[in-house]
Design an enzyme around this catalytic site. Structure first.
Site, PDB file in Angstrom:
ATOM      1  N   ASP A  64       5.472  -0.820  -1.710  1.00 10.93           N
ATOM      2  CA  ASP A  64       5.739  -0.162  -0.622  1.00 10.93           C
ATOM      3  C   ASP A  64       7.555  -0.498  -0.447  1.00 10.93           C
ATOM      4  O   ASP A  64       7.618  -0.924  -0.991  1.00 10.93           O
ATOM      5  CB  ASP A  64       4.765  -1.001   0.263  1.00 10.93           C
ATOM      6  CG  ASP A  64       5.354  -2.715   0.145  1.00 10.93           C
ATOM      7  OD1 ASP A  64       6.601  -2.735  -0.487  1.00 10.93           O
ATOM      8  OD2 ASP A  64       5.194  -3.921   1.650  1.00 10.93           O
TER       9      ASP A  64
ATOM     10  N   ASP B 229       5.909  -1.536   5.141  1.00 11.78           N
ATOM     11  CA  ASP B 229       5.784  -2.316   6.425  1.00 11.78           C
ATOM     12  C   ASP B 229       7.234  -1.978   7.287  1.00 11.78           C
ATOM     13  O   ASP B 229       7.710  -2.432   7.078  1.00 11.78           O
ATOM     14  CB  ASP B 229       5.829  -3.392   5.418  1.00 11.78           C
ATOM     15  CG  ASP B 229       4.073  -4.032   4.881  1.00 11.78           C
ATOM     16  OD1 ASP B 229       3.145  -2.757   4.863  1.00 11.78           O
ATOM     17  OD2 ASP B 229       3.899  -4.491   3.846  1.00 11.78           O
TER      18      ASP B 229
ATOM     19  N   ASP C 170       9.390  -2.339   2.904  1.00 14.27           N
ATOM     20  CA  ASP C 170       9.056  -3.489   3.802  1.00 14.27           C
ATOM     21  C   ASP C 170      11.225  -3.569   4.329  1.00 14.27           C
ATOM     22  O   ASP C 170      12.236  -3.310   4.312  1.00 14.27           O
ATOM     23  CB  ASP C 170       9.645  -4.627   3.522  1.00 14.27           C
ATOM     24  CG  ASP C 170       7.768  -4.823   2.159  1.00 14.27           C
ATOM     25  OD1 ASP C 170       7.081  -4.919   2.642  1.00 14.27           O
ATOM     26  OD2 ASP C 170       7.777  -4.852   0.814  1.00 14.27           O
TER      27      ASP C 170
HETATM   28  P1  ATP Z   1       7.067  -4.560  -3.863  1.00 12.97           P
HETATM   29  O1  ATP Z   1       7.956  -4.335  -4.672  1.00 12.97           O
HETATM   30  O2  ATP Z   1       5.206  -4.292  -5.405  1.00 12.97           O
HETATM   31  O3  ATP Z   1       5.759  -4.251  -2.629  1.00 12.97           O
HETATM   32  P2  ATP Z   1       7.480  -7.041  -2.561  1.00 12.97           P
HETATM   33  O4  ATP Z   1       8.335  -8.595  -3.042  1.00 12.97           O
HETATM   34  O5  ATP Z   1       8.339  -6.102  -1.703  1.00 12.97           O
HETATM   35  O6  ATP Z   1       6.927  -6.314  -4.149  1.00 12.97           O
HETATM   36  P3  ATP Z   1       5.715  -7.422  -0.870  1.00 12.97           P
HETATM   37  O7  ATP Z   1       3.666  -7.688  -1.117  1.00 12.97           O
HETATM   38  O8  ATP Z   1       5.637  -6.288  -0.196  1.00 12.97           O
HETATM   39  O9  ATP Z   1       6.106  -7.421  -1.956  1.00 12.97           O
HETATM   40  O10 ATP Z   1       6.114  -8.985   0.064  1.00 12.97           O
HETATM   41  C1  ATP Z   1       7.669  -9.013   0.288  1.00 12.97           C
HETATM   42  C2  ATP Z   1       8.018 -10.078   0.972  1.00 12.97           C
HETATM   43  O11 ATP Z   1       6.942 -10.080   2.364  1.00 12.97           O
HETATM   44  C3  ATP Z   1       6.723 -11.131   0.541  1.00 12.97           C
HETATM   45  O12 ATP Z   1       7.406 -12.451  -0.564  1.00 12.97           O
HETATM   46  C4  ATP Z   1       5.520 -12.068   0.818  1.00 12.97           C
HETATM   47  O13 ATP Z   1       6.361 -13.030   0.967  1.00 12.97           O
HETATM   48  C5  ATP Z   1       6.418 -11.265   2.631  1.00 12.97           C
HETATM   49  N1  ATP Z   1       5.419 -11.203   3.185  1.00 12.97           N
HETATM   50  C6  ATP Z   1       4.327 -10.045   2.703  1.00 12.97           C
HETATM   51  N2  ATP Z   1       3.203 -10.810   3.867  1.00 12.97           N
HETATM   52  C7  ATP Z   1       3.499 -11.207   4.436  1.00 12.97           C
HETATM   53  C8  ATP Z   1       2.975 -11.213   5.663  1.00 12.97           C
HETATM   54  N3  ATP Z   1       1.683 -10.317   6.580  1.00 12.97           N
HETATM   55  N4  ATP Z   1       3.194 -12.650   6.340  1.00 12.97           N
HETATM   56  C9  ATP Z   1       4.488 -12.876   6.539  1.00 12.97           C
HETATM   57  N5  ATP Z   1       5.499 -12.789   5.135  1.00 12.97           N
HETATM   58  C10 ATP Z   1       4.821 -11.529   4.006  1.00 12.97           C
HETATM   59 MN    MN Z   2       7.495  -4.727  -0.705  1.00 10.43          MN
HETATM   60 MN    MN Z   3       4.894  -5.614   1.821  1.00 13.64          MN
END
Ligand code: ATP
Ligand code: MN
Ligand code: MN
Length: 360
Positions: free
Chosen positions: A204, A284, A206
């Protein structure tokens, strides 16, 4: 002239947040073996066992050079007996029988498939498995009851299974920047998550939204979501708003920002004859008051294991509570303010680790 090179022994600090962990490292086979077992343990609800494998994998990710052999494992922290066995087998035979068996198993493959669906966690996946379901087709043909989120997850499964690339992430940032420029001039849009850590792709995108004048960000999420809807770009969205009551309640594991989990229609560069000029991607959105931005940025940059370790370090080594909103010093009974991520590391007495070295 004869020169002898003496390799320094591998020194690894106990907490992942004390270590520099780049994206690329020479132990991908070893890390993959351990992370497969970590994942399989979580599929069985065995959190502690999963965490032990994740910890061991994270130690291998940070090693500054390739292991010379099994003997070097003994000096490393966090490698338990089981992980040690797995690593020894991969180092000596190239594969570990236990890992290969797990990967081949119907249970692992099905749980992996189901938990990959947006909106499906381990418990739901496990229930479906026990009901005899094995594929997306089974979900459809059995008329399995799905939440609105899971329906979207199944509907856009094929698109969402394709990782979001850097160019796509950039175009989403531009889209949101464009929108906020109209909705709230001077609002900031910051890329967090895996892309901020330098990953070339992710599941995703963020984004953190804020405004230099605290309070001006209030209402931004609602208007942004409405704008995306008007542009016909929203395929799915689930927003949650922090209420005053929630915001004043004490530290929770999940943060309390206004946020929105979406599936967007990403318009692709037109290639003339292409019939379908868009694809579904996960985005997100998190709206953050300016004073909390460094904490939110640190909390949403990840990796998940790096975050977990930061919080564990804060609590056990510093008697502090860290989350995406702030840092609380339990001994002084005060919140510590910070205007940058660097200052948060300083408060914790940690060397600053830049985002690209947080791939723990
Ligand atoms: P990817 O590249 O696959 O998306 P990512 O490291 O960006 O991997 P994410 O699941 O998008 O993974 O999450 C990014 C960060 O945001 C993580 O470090 C997580 O701790 C934080 N995070 C995700 N969801 C929440 C939530 N609901 N509340 C608080 N922090 C969150
Ligand atoms: Mn992510
Ligand atoms: Mn995310």
């Amino acid at each position: 002239q004869v020169t002898t090179t003496v390799e320094p022994s591998l020194q690894v600090a106990p907490y992942a947040c004390q270590r520099r962990t780049p994206l690329d490292h020479p132990h991908s086979a070893l890390v993959m073996a351990l992370e497969t077992l970590a994942e399989a343990a979580l599929f069985e609800g065995e959190e502690a066992r999963g965490l032990a494998f994740t910890r061991a994998a994270s130690v291998l990710r940070c090693l500054p050079r390739a292991l010379r052999g099994t003997h070097e494992l003994s000096g490393l922290p966090g490698i338990g007996a089981h992980s040690h066995r797995v690593l020894q087998e991969v180092l000596e035979d190239g594969v570990c029988v236990e890992v290969e068996t797990v990967k081949q198993s119907e249970r692992y493959q099905t749980m992996k498939l189901f938990t990959q669906i947006f909106g499906v966690g381990v418990r739901t996946a496990d229930r479906w498995y026990r009901e005899g379901l094995r594929s997306l087709g089974d979900l459809r043909s059995h008329g399995t009851r799905l939440t609105r989120e899971q329906q979207a997850g199944v509907q856009y499964f094929e698109d969402l299974a394709v990782p979001v690339g850097q160019a796509e992430a950039e175009s989403l940032v531009c889209l949101v920047l464009d929108a906020t420029a109209h909705l709230l001039p001077n609002a900031s849009v910051t890329l967090a998550g895996g892309f901020r850590r330098g990953k070339p792709c992710g599941h995703d995108v963020d984004l953190l939204l804020s405004h230099p004048e605290e309070g001006r960000e209030v209402g931004l999420l609602g208007s942004l979501v409405a704008w995306l809807g008007e542009q016909d770009l929203l395929l799915y969205q689930h927003s949650s708003y922090s209420t005053a009551a929630e915001a004043s309640s004490s530290c929770r594991a999940l943060d309390r920002f206004d946020r929105c989990f979406t599936i967007l229609r990403l318009v692709l560069p037109t290639a003339g004859t292409r019939v379908r000029a868009w694809r579904a991607v996960r985005l997100d959105l998190v709206v953050v008051p300016h004073s909390q931005l460094p904490f939110a940025l640190l909390g949403w940059t990840g990796s998940r294991h790096f975050e977990r370790e930061l919080r564990r370090f804060a609590r056990h080594e510093r008697e502090m509570v860290l989350n995406s909103h702030g840092l609380y010093d339990m001994r002084q009974g005060t919140f510590l303010l910070a205007s940058s991520e660097e200052e948060i590391f300083q408060h914790l007495g940690l060397d600053y680790i830049p985002p690209t070295l947080r791939n723990a």
